[in-house]
Each structure stands twice: as structure tokens, then as C-alpha cells.
Scaffold this active site. Sequence first.
Site, short mmCIF file in Angstrom:
data_model
loop_
_atom_site.label_atom_id
_atom_site.label_comp_id
_atom_site.label_asym_id
_atom_site.label_seq_id
_atom_site.Cartn_x
_atom_site.Cartn_y
_atom_site.Cartn_z
N ARG A 166 0.82 -1.21 0.00
CA ARG A 166 0.00 0.00 0.00
C ARG A 166 0.86 1.27 0.00
O ARG A 166 0.34 2.37 0.18
CB ARG A 166 -0.95 0.00 1.21
CG ARG A 166 -2.15 -0.92 1.01
CD ARG A 166 -3.01 -1.08 2.26
NE ARG A 166 -3.35 0.19 2.88
CZ ARG A 166 -2.92 0.57 4.09
NH1 ARG A 166 -2.11 -0.19 4.78
NH2 ARG A 166 -3.30 1.72 4.59
N LYS A 167 2.16 1.11 -0.20
CA LYS A 167 3.05 2.28 -0.34
C LYS A 167 2.90 2.80 -1.76
O LYS A 167 3.69 2.49 -2.66
CB LYS A 167 4.49 1.90 -0.04
CG LYS A 167 4.72 1.55 1.43
CD LYS A 167 6.17 1.16 1.68
CE LYS A 167 6.37 0.78 3.15
NZ LYS A 167 7.75 0.32 3.42
N THR A 168 1.86 3.59 -1.97
CA THR A 168 1.50 4.08 -3.29
C THR A 168 1.30 5.59 -3.22
O THR A 168 1.29 6.18 -2.14
CB THR A 168 0.19 3.42 -3.77
OG1 THR A 168 -0.83 3.65 -2.78
CG2 THR A 168 0.37 1.92 -3.95
#
Length: 274
Positions: free
Chosen positions: A124-126
Site C-alpha cells: 500500500r506504499k502508493t
Amino acid sequence: MFIGDIERFLKEDLGYNDISCHLVPDRETDAIIFAKADCVVAGIGIARSFFDYLGINATTEYEDGSAIGKGDVIFNLRGSSVSILRAERLVLNFLGHLSGIATLTRKCVDMVGKHSNARVACTRKTTPGIREYEKMAVVAGGGDSHRFNLSDSIMIKDNHVKMMGVEAAIRSAKEKASFTQKIEVEVESVENALLAAKCGADIIMLDNMSPDTIIETVSSLKGASIPEHILVEVSGGIDSDNLEEYAKTGVDVISMGSLIHKSSWVDVSLEFLE
């Protein structure tokens, strides 16, 4: 891409007084978009959304996930010269960014495939606001999208464990979860990995462990005869430079935030044809 997204991006890029695009005569014209480097292309559908919205006829022989070479024409365009100029930067930004992600993902998937059948997944590092497009680019590169948001599955992270402990956290998750949701537990030790398996986790994530410790943990889990449906995932500090070490550990999933935040944009360009 939804109409609302298209209009939001266009509003941000065009502003309230777009003079530059109106400097040219507004007439029917032809243009091409081409790659300036070898890559795995992604963002084809997004580009089409902008072209369709602005009434530009766009043709391509490629789809997301296609491998293309330097100089290859991605799109042939015909339409209003003003509309093409308005679409230009947004389309090139999406194609460049997403193709960079897809290209790096394909490199990592191929690297892992030499050693195991483990899936390569993103996290989820977006970038806020365009997560779904970045994750689609990972899929285009042959990777796994992982969960899109907090509702897709239940992840018990280190801070949950610090506050509740593994056993209590899993028990609470089971009480609240839908039958469709998997429970994933992030652990940092062999002991907690075994405890998570005993308490009924569906996925055990080995967080920030060295490859040697991961091998030891996987061996301990197999020795404990954990249920076959339990997946072992590894994450934390993994990139293309050290990926092969993790590919040899015997895990089922390798999650890499670096697929997105360490990818380099692919250089793509638009040119009008005489």
C-alpha cells in the site's frame, strides 16, 4: 478511468486560462506517441480514456503488459490539434510512470522465477489518489496487486501486536471478519510465526527478517505441520538488488514497496506529423 477522474486531472493540468494550447491553429492533425526506451508498457486504457473524452481517435497494437522497444509507436492519433496538446502531458505522465512500474515489476518477476514460484506483490506504499493505477501497472508487469485497501483483508501489524499480543489480535479479528476476508499477521520472530499459525492466521508475513532467519522460520513452520492453506509472505527492505536472496528462502509471496517507489519513469514522447 471514471469521468470524474478524467475531469479532475484535466482541471488540474489546464487551469482556468489555457492560452498555450490555443496558440496553434485548431485543425485536424495527426500525431504519434512513441517510446524512447525499451519497456513494458502500462496505462494504455488510461490514455484511451483521455483521448475518448477529448474526441481524439487513437489506435494502438499494444495492451498493458506488452514489451516494446525503443522507438516503437505506442499510439497513432488523429484529432483536433488543440485537444491533442491538452491530452499530451497527462497521457505521457501516466504512460511514463506506469510503464516504469510495469518494467521494474517484470524484471523482478523474471528474477524470482529463476529460483521459485513465489508471487511478487506490491504494497500500500502508493501515491495517494492514483493507487489503483499504480497497482494495475504492477499487474501489467506480472506482479500481484496485494490488497487495494484496508477492507480487502485484515492485516494485524506490529503495532496491533504491541497493544494486544498475537493471540488476542487474531481472536478479535476472527470475531469481526466476514467469511470472505483473510487474516494476515505480521511477525518479527520464529516464535510469533508459530503462534500465528496455531491461532488460525491465513497469511503469515515475516517482516524485516534477514534471508537466513526467513529460511529458519519457514523450516520451523513446515516442521510444525501448519495447515496447507497458510501462506508465508516476506516484506521489508526488499528491492531488485537483494531480491534473489529472498527468492531462495521458500516463501510463497515476496512483497515489495520498491516496485512503485523505486521505479523509474519510462521516457515517452508525442510528436505531430507533417
